[in-house]
Design a protein around this motif. Sequence first.
Motif, PDB file in Angstrom:
ATOM      1  N   PRO A  63      26.985  73.221  66.082  1.00 57.97           N
ATOM      2  CA  PRO A  63      25.795  72.840  66.998  1.00 57.97           C
ATOM      3  C   PRO A  63      25.204  71.592  66.848  1.00 57.97           C
ATOM      4  O   PRO A  63      24.968  70.724  67.732  1.00 57.97           O
ATOM      5  CB  PRO A  63      24.651  73.722  66.854  1.00 57.97           C
ATOM      6  N   ALA A  64      25.084  71.028  65.515  1.00 58.95           N
ATOM      7  CA  ALA A  64      24.614  69.701  65.186  1.00 58.95           C
ATOM      8  C   ALA A  64      25.648  68.795  65.702  1.00 58.95           C
ATOM      9  O   ALA A  64      25.308  67.543  66.308  1.00 58.95           O
ATOM     10  CB  ALA A  64      24.551  69.518  63.663  1.00 58.95           C
ATOM     11  N   ILE A  65      27.047  68.927  65.604  1.00 55.93           N
ATOM     12  CA  ILE A  65      28.053  67.904  66.084  1.00 55.93           C
ATOM     13  C   ILE A  65      27.772  67.739  67.574  1.00 55.93           C
ATOM     14  O   ILE A  65      27.632  66.904  68.356  1.00 55.93           O
ATOM     15  CB  ILE A  65      29.429  68.334  65.678  1.00 55.93           C
ATOM     16  N   PHE A  66      27.695  68.945  68.385  1.00 57.43           N
ATOM     17  CA  PHE A  66      27.570  69.052  69.769  1.00 57.43           C
ATOM     18  C   PHE A  66      26.272  68.357  70.299  1.00 57.43           C
ATOM     19  O   PHE A  66      26.200  68.048  71.600  1.00 57.43           O
ATOM     20  CB  PHE A  66      27.752  70.355  70.662  1.00 57.43           C
ATOM     21  N   GLN A  67      25.184  68.561  69.695  1.00 50.47           N
ATOM     22  CA  GLN A  67      23.843  68.003  69.942  1.00 50.47           C
ATOM     23  C   GLN A  67      23.738  66.495  69.456  1.00 50.47           C
ATOM     24  O   GLN A  67      22.841  65.763  70.159  1.00 50.47           O
ATOM     25  CB  GLN A  67      22.670  68.756  69.501  1.00 50.47           C
ATOM     26  N   ASP A  68      24.683  65.852  68.910  1.00 45.54           N
ATOM     27  CA  ASP A  68      24.828  64.608  68.543  1.00 45.54           C
ATOM     28  C   ASP A  68      24.780  63.628  69.515  1.00 45.54           C
ATOM     29  O   ASP A  68      25.617  63.522  70.337  1.00 45.54           O
ATOM     30  CB  ASP A  68      25.881  63.956  67.397  1.00 45.54           C
TER      31      ASP A  68
ATOM     32  N   GLU B  55      25.436  60.694  70.161  1.00 45.18           N
ATOM     33  CA  GLU B  55      26.872  59.846  70.025  1.00 45.18           C
ATOM     34  C   GLU B  55      28.100  60.275  70.236  1.00 45.18           C
ATOM     35  O   GLU B  55      29.209  59.873  70.396  1.00 45.18           O
ATOM     36  CB  GLU B  55      26.725  59.015  68.751  1.00 45.18           C
ATOM     37  N   LEU B  56      28.064  61.776  70.326  1.00 46.13           N
ATOM     38  CA  LEU B  56      29.467  62.255  70.695  1.00 46.13           C
ATOM     39  C   LEU B  56      30.017  62.107  71.888  1.00 46.13           C
ATOM     40  O   LEU B  56      29.302  61.703  73.020  1.00 46.13           O
ATOM     41  CB  LEU B  56      29.143  63.907  70.804  1.00 46.13           C
ATOM     42  N   THR B  57      31.090  61.671  72.098  1.00 45.47           N
ATOM     43  CA  THR B  57      31.897  61.358  73.133  1.00 45.47           C
ATOM     44  C   THR B  57      31.788  62.661  74.220  1.00 45.47           C
ATOM     45  O   THR B  57      32.406  63.585  73.800  1.00 45.47           O
ATOM     46  CB  THR B  57      33.411  61.002  73.216  1.00 45.47           C
ATOM     47  N   ARG B  58      31.274  62.491  75.482  1.00 42.76           N
ATOM     48  CA  ARG B  58      31.198  63.717  76.194  1.00 42.76           C
ATOM     49  C   ARG B  58      31.739  63.275  77.834  1.00 42.76           C
ATOM     50  O   ARG B  58      31.833  64.142  78.711  1.00 42.76           O
ATOM     51  CB  ARG B  58      29.716  64.189  76.457  1.00 42.76           C
ATOM     52  N   ALA B  59      32.366  62.048  77.607  1.00 43.59           N
ATOM     53  CA  ALA B  59      33.005  61.410  79.151  1.00 43.59           C
ATOM     54  C   ALA B  59      34.579  61.349  79.156  1.00 43.59           C
ATOM     55  O   ALA B  59      34.891  60.254  79.743  1.00 43.59           O
ATOM     56  CB  ALA B  59      32.018  60.619  79.480  1.00 43.59           C
ATOM     57  N   SER B  60      35.218  61.946  78.265  1.00 46.76           N
ATOM     58  CA  SER B  60      36.574  62.077  78.438  1.00 46.76           C
ATOM     59  C   SER B  60      37.057  62.234  79.930  1.00 46.76           C
ATOM     60  O   SER B  60      36.735  63.149  80.276  1.00 46.76           O
ATOM     61  CB  SER B  60      37.373  62.841  77.303  1.00 46.76           C
ATOM     62  N   ARG B  61      37.985  61.398  80.483  1.00 44.12           N
ATOM     63  CA  ARG B  61      38.616  61.650  81.735  1.00 44.12           C
ATOM     64  C   ARG B  61      39.609  63.042  81.540  1.00 44.12           C
ATOM     65  O   ARG B  61      40.451  62.844  80.679  1.00 44.12           O
ATOM     66  CB  ARG B  61      39.206  60.461  82.253  1.00 44.12           C
TER      67      ARG B  61
ATOM     68  N   ASP C  30      34.923  61.117  65.181  1.00 44.59           N
ATOM     69  CA  ASP C  30      34.026  60.171  64.827  1.00 44.59           C
ATOM     70  C   ASP C  30      32.879  60.601  64.248  1.00 44.59           C
ATOM     71  O   ASP C  30      32.394  60.201  63.489  1.00 44.59           O
ATOM     72  CB  ASP C  30      34.148  59.071  65.830  1.00 44.59           C
ATOM     73  N   THR C  31      32.258  61.682  65.261  1.00 46.85           N
ATOM     74  CA  THR C  31      31.016  62.348  64.922  1.00 46.85           C
ATOM     75  C   THR C  31      30.875  62.996  63.763  1.00 46.85           C
ATOM     76  O   THR C  31      29.924  62.743  62.808  1.00 46.85           O
ATOM     77  CB  THR C  31      30.195  62.909  66.015  1.00 46.85           C
ATOM     78  N   VAL C  32      31.996  63.767  63.506  1.00 41.10           N
ATOM     79  CA  VAL C  32      32.097  64.618  62.199  1.00 41.10           C
ATOM     80  C   VAL C  32      32.095  63.700  60.994  1.00 41.10           C
ATOM     81  O   VAL C  32      31.499  63.866  60.050  1.00 41.10           O
ATOM     82  CB  VAL C  32      33.214  65.550  62.479  1.00 41.10           C
ATOM     83  N   LYS C  33      32.936  62.534  61.016  1.00 45.13           N
ATOM     84  CA  LYS C  33      33.133  61.507  59.876  1.00 45.13           C
ATOM     85  C   LYS C  33      31.848  61.185  59.623  1.00 45.13           C
ATOM     86  O   LYS C  33      31.581  60.608  58.483  1.00 45.13           O
ATOM     87  CB  LYS C  33      34.405  60.578  60.162  1.00 45.13           C
ATOM     88  N   LYS C  34      31.055  60.591  60.720  1.00 45.88           N
ATOM     89  CA  LYS C  34      29.817  59.930  60.350  1.00 45.88           C
ATOM     90  C   LYS C  34      28.783  60.789  59.692  1.00 45.88           C
ATOM     91  O   LYS C  34      28.186  60.385  58.689  1.00 45.88           O
ATOM     92  CB  LYS C  34      29.192  59.421  61.671  1.00 45.88           C
TER      93      LYS C  34
END
Length: 289
Positions: free
Chosen positions: A184-189, A191-197, A218-222
Amino acid sequence: MSNAPTPGPLTLLAPAKLNRLLHITGRREDGYHTLQTLFQLVDLTDSITLTLRDDGEITLSKPVEGVPFDDNLMVRAARKLYPYRRDSRLGVTLAIDKCLPMGGGLGGGSSNAATVLLGLNRLWGLGLSNERLADIGLALGADVPVFVHGHSAWAEGVGERLTPVTLDTPWFVVIHPGVSVSTPAIFQDPELTRASRPITMARALQGGAATWRNDCEDTVKKRYPPIACALEWLEQFAPARVTGTGACLFATFANEDAARSVADQAGQRYKTWVARGLNTSPLHDALGR
């Protein structure tokens, strides 16, 4: 298939999965994310034994450490099938030999739930189709349907819209860097990329593994520096990627010897496995026999 209960006990393998590609394409109003992913089954497994009971009870042979009984996905899966029993005396004792790490991104809990659904369908003689079991399993988790259907797949929606695919079956080195990731923390971040075509399945497969990526990485690594360090270490030998939201990561190798050579080195630092890619589940192979 006969609808009579099977005496059992029934011992079945619950395989892991890797997300070889994971694109986040949007976010729905209910908070769930839409995605595109390639699920590949691998031969890392838990082993689950189902033993028929005649008192209508669902029990565990021993508790799973850190998981309350009512939260256990195996127990919850079994309860989902209660309404389909023809005899209220039908129950089950569940035993698990656990190999897959919890919260590792390998789908262990979802695979366990799917194995119980399929196993109890056989043990209790319910006669439900895989499509019905997948619908039931979706309420337990978005990854459950792919394990119910038992084939590597292209997935869309929240992961429930599946198209079977036949992928290459390389050898994988899978590493767990010893941290627990909050999905949940990853998906709520923010800065997570949410707009991949969105892309088509054909385009994804045509591009091949060299073009695949994980939008969560990238979010996980951060958030989790040990995962970033493990990825950097594994990248010395082959392109490496997080599976799901982690914590596990993997790299592909053309043959077992190469994979085991790297795994031997990784094992000095991390919990490590060597796995072979699969396209069909050993659970389905067993039930088919």
